[in-house]
Design an enzyme around this catalytic site. Structure first.
Site, PDB file in Angstrom:
ATOM      1  N   ASN A   7       3.832  -9.922   5.556  1.00 40.81           N
ATOM      2  CA  ASN A   7       3.102  -8.672   5.812  1.00 40.81           C
ATOM      3  C   ASN A   7       1.748  -8.777   5.107  1.00 40.81           C
ATOM      4  O   ASN A   7       1.661  -8.633   3.896  1.00 40.81           O
ATOM      5  CB  ASN A   7       3.925  -7.495   5.254  1.00 40.81           C
ATOM      6  CG  ASN A   7       3.184  -6.178   5.365  1.00 40.81           C
ATOM      7  OD1 ASN A   7       2.169  -6.073   6.058  1.00 40.81           O
ATOM      8  ND2 ASN A   7       3.684  -5.160   4.676  1.00 40.81           N
ATOM      9  N   TRP A   8       0.720  -9.025   5.902  1.00 38.47           N
ATOM     10  CA  TRP A   8      -0.612  -9.252   5.309  1.00 38.47           C
ATOM     11  C   TRP A   8      -1.271  -7.956   4.856  1.00 38.47           C
ATOM     12  O   TRP A   8      -2.307  -7.982   4.212  1.00 38.47           O
ATOM     13  CB  TRP A   8      -1.522  -9.966   6.324  1.00 38.47           C
ATOM     14  CG  TRP A   8      -1.121 -11.375   6.646  1.00 38.47           C
ATOM     15  CD1 TRP A   8       0.012 -12.031   6.245  1.00 38.47           C
ATOM     16  CD2 TRP A   8      -1.859 -12.316   7.438  1.00 38.47           C
ATOM     17  NE1 TRP A   8       0.032 -13.317   6.741  1.00 38.47           N
ATOM     18  CE2 TRP A   8      -1.107 -13.515   7.485  1.00 38.47           C
ATOM     19  CE3 TRP A   8      -3.059 -12.267   8.131  1.00 38.47           C
ATOM     20  CZ2 TRP A   8      -1.529 -14.647   8.172  1.00 38.47           C
ATOM     21  CZ3 TRP A   8      -3.492 -13.395   8.828  1.00 38.47           C
ATOM     22  CH2 TRP A   8      -2.737 -14.573   8.846  1.00 38.47           C
ATOM     23  N   LYS A   9      -0.720  -6.836   5.244  1.00 40.94           N
ATOM     24  CA  LYS A   9      -1.302  -5.531   4.897  1.00 40.94           C
ATOM     25  C   LYS A   9      -2.791  -5.491   5.304  1.00 40.94           C
ATOM     26  O   LYS A   9      -3.132  -6.007   6.364  1.00 40.94           O
ATOM     27  CB  LYS A   9      -1.103  -5.232   3.410  1.00 40.94           C
ATOM     28  CG  LYS A   9       0.349  -5.439   2.965  1.00 40.94           C
ATOM     29  CD  LYS A   9       0.642  -4.910   1.617  1.00 40.94           C
ATOM     30  CE  LYS A   9       2.060  -5.269   1.224  1.00 40.94           C
ATOM     31  NZ  LYS A   9       2.526  -4.577   0.047  1.00 40.94           N
ATOM     32  N   HIS A  86       7.397   1.179   6.673  1.00 35.29           N
ATOM     33  CA  HIS A  86       7.057   0.566   5.378  1.00 35.29           C
ATOM     34  C   HIS A  86       6.764   1.677   4.366  1.00 35.29           C
ATOM     35  O   HIS A  86       6.207   2.723   4.723  1.00 35.29           O
ATOM     36  CB  HIS A  86       5.837  -0.349   5.544  1.00 35.29           C
ATOM     37  CG  HIS A  86       5.609  -1.208   4.351  1.00 35.29           C
ATOM     38  ND1 HIS A  86       4.977  -0.746   3.214  1.00 35.29           N
ATOM     39  CD2 HIS A  86       5.956  -2.491   4.097  1.00 35.29           C
ATOM     40  CE1 HIS A  86       4.937  -1.724   2.317  1.00 35.29           C
ATOM     41  NE2 HIS A  86       5.527  -2.792   2.822  1.00 35.29           N
ATOM     42  N   GLU A 155      13.773  -2.724   0.784  1.00 32.61           N
ATOM     43  CA  GLU A 155      12.639  -2.875  -0.124  1.00 32.61           C
ATOM     44  C   GLU A 155      12.622  -1.721  -1.125  1.00 32.61           C
ATOM     45  O   GLU A 155      12.030  -0.661  -0.836  1.00 32.61           O
ATOM     46  CB  GLU A 155      11.324  -2.859   0.664  1.00 32.61           C
ATOM     47  CG  GLU A 155      11.187  -3.950   1.680  1.00 32.61           C
ATOM     48  CD  GLU A 155       9.718  -4.270   1.976  1.00 32.61           C
ATOM     49  OE1 GLU A 155       9.353  -5.432   1.862  1.00 32.61           O
ATOM     50  OE2 GLU A 155       8.958  -3.345   2.291  1.00 32.61           O
ATOM     51  N   GLY A 161       4.995  -5.049  -4.767  1.00 34.28           N
ATOM     52  CA  GLY A 161       3.698  -5.309  -5.391  1.00 34.28           C
ATOM     53  C   GLY A 161       3.669  -5.137  -6.894  1.00 34.28           C
ATOM     54  O   GLY A 161       2.595  -5.118  -7.498  1.00 34.28           O
ATOM     55  N   SER A 192       8.141  -8.159  -4.350  1.00 35.34           N
ATOM     56  CA  SER A 192       7.724  -9.121  -5.376  1.00 35.34           C
ATOM     57  C   SER A 192       8.430 -10.475  -5.273  1.00 35.34           C
ATOM     58  O   SER A 192       8.791 -11.064  -6.301  1.00 35.34           O
ATOM     59  CB  SER A 192       7.895  -8.529  -6.778  1.00 35.34           C
ATOM     60  OG  SER A 192       7.019  -7.434  -6.939  1.00 35.34           O
ATOM     61  N   GLY A 212       5.012  -9.584   0.916  1.00 35.53           N
ATOM     62  CA  GLY A 212       3.681  -8.993   0.939  1.00 35.53           C
ATOM     63  C   GLY A 212       2.677  -9.918   0.264  1.00 35.53           C
ATOM     64  O   GLY A 212       2.169 -10.855   0.873  1.00 35.53           O
ATOM     65  N   GLY A 213       2.414  -9.672  -1.004  1.00 36.08           N
ATOM     66  CA  GLY A 213       1.370 -10.381  -1.758  1.00 36.08           C
ATOM     67  C   GLY A 213       1.385 -11.894  -1.600  1.00 36.08           C
ATOM     68  O   GLY A 213       0.338 -12.513  -1.388  1.00 36.08           O
TER      69      GLY A 213
HETATM   70  C1  PEP Z   1       5.905  -5.495   1.154  1.00 37.37           C
HETATM   71  O1  PEP Z   1       4.815  -4.923   1.158  1.00 37.37           O
HETATM   72  O2  PEP Z   1       6.677  -5.344   2.098  1.00 37.37           O
HETATM   73  C2  PEP Z   1       6.243  -6.336   0.020  1.00 37.37           C
HETATM   74  C3  PEP Z   1       7.453  -6.780  -0.096  1.00 37.37           C
HETATM   75  O3  PEP Z   1       5.205  -6.598  -0.851  1.00 37.37           O
HETATM   76  P1  PEP Z   1       5.260  -7.594  -2.106  1.00 37.37           P
HETATM   77  O4  PEP Z   1       5.915  -8.869  -1.648  1.00 37.37           O
HETATM   78  O5  PEP Z   1       3.825  -7.781  -2.484  1.00 37.37           O
HETATM   79  O6  PEP Z   1       6.054  -6.918  -3.176  1.00 37.37           O
END
Ligand code: PEP
Length: 227
Positions: A7-9, A86, A155, A161, A192, A212-213
């Protein structure tokens, strides 16, 4: 084979960087199924050997809905998956009722929804409290939806994050609960994850990761998808 979704956001800032990221990942030889979810605008301009997903969609097909993008529009750009519900969308107002409509719109357009649950969960809550919250969310989100057509991503919002992932045991237990109670075929974990902790999550009865990140760092995501 696990499913690993990036998920590049709202990243990266330029199309050039987005294309570079996709290109770097194209070199990966993996047995896993990988899905990239860039921002809407980049979707038709990303050349990837992996499948594409959107980060959301709207439930109406057309009309006076400023700023929205429909499932049938996404379908025209080879979008196979859509992240729905999300926590960053729930945070700015997406309700369970709207999420339910979005799931139905995705399925009607043959787009596989990746439904995120875990909004509202606080760190330190015990497994039983978590299951109750997840159950409440899923009952509303999945109303009159065929669960066999939905992928769920667990999640816990505090883990997103934050650099603090949930334990793999907790994620596995929650995934098993969701699969059994709601007849969901695939449950992912997100929050994370990185190249160091991904292996442990993937060794459990968890069907994959929503990342995400780490998904916008080419080296990190490359390592995660080739585990
Ligand atoms: C997300 O935004 O779905 C996510 C899991 O982010 P991160 O991996 O940065 O915690």
């Amino acid at each position: 084979m696990k499913l690993i979704v990036g998920n590049w956001k709202l990243n990266p800032k330029t199309l050039k960087e987005a294309q570079k990221l996709a290109l770097a990942l194209n070199k990966a030889k993996t047995k896993n199924k990988v899905v990239l979810c860039p921002p809407y605008l980049y979707l038709p301009l990303i050349k990837s050997k992996f499948e594409l997903g959107s980060q959301d969609l709207f439930w109406q097909e057309q009309g006076a809905y400023t700023g929205q993008v429909s499932g049938s529009m996404l379908k025209q750009f080879k979008v196979k998956y859509a992240i729905i519900g999300h926590s960053e969308k729930r945070e700015v107002g997406d309700t369970d009722q709207e999420i339910n409509l979005k799931l139905k719109a995705a399925i009607a357009n043959k787009i596989i929804p990746i439904l995120c649950v875990g909004f509202g969960i606080e760190s330190g809550e015990d497994d039983e409290e978590v299951m109750i919250r997840i159950q409440n969310q899923l009952e509303l989100d999945l109303k009159d939806v065929d669960p066999s057509k939905v992928i769920v991503a667990y999640e816990p919002v505090w883990a997103i994050g934050s650099g603090k992932a949930a334990s793999a045991e907790h994620a596995e237990k929650t995934a098993m609960f969701i699969r059994m109670k709601f007849h969901i075929k695939k449950v992912l974990y997100g929050g994370s994850t990185n190249p160091t902790n991904a292996k442990e999550f993937l060794s459990k009865q968890i069907d994959g990761l929503l990342v995400g990140g780490s998904s916008i760092k080419a080296d990190d995501f490359y390592k995660m998808i080739t585990l």
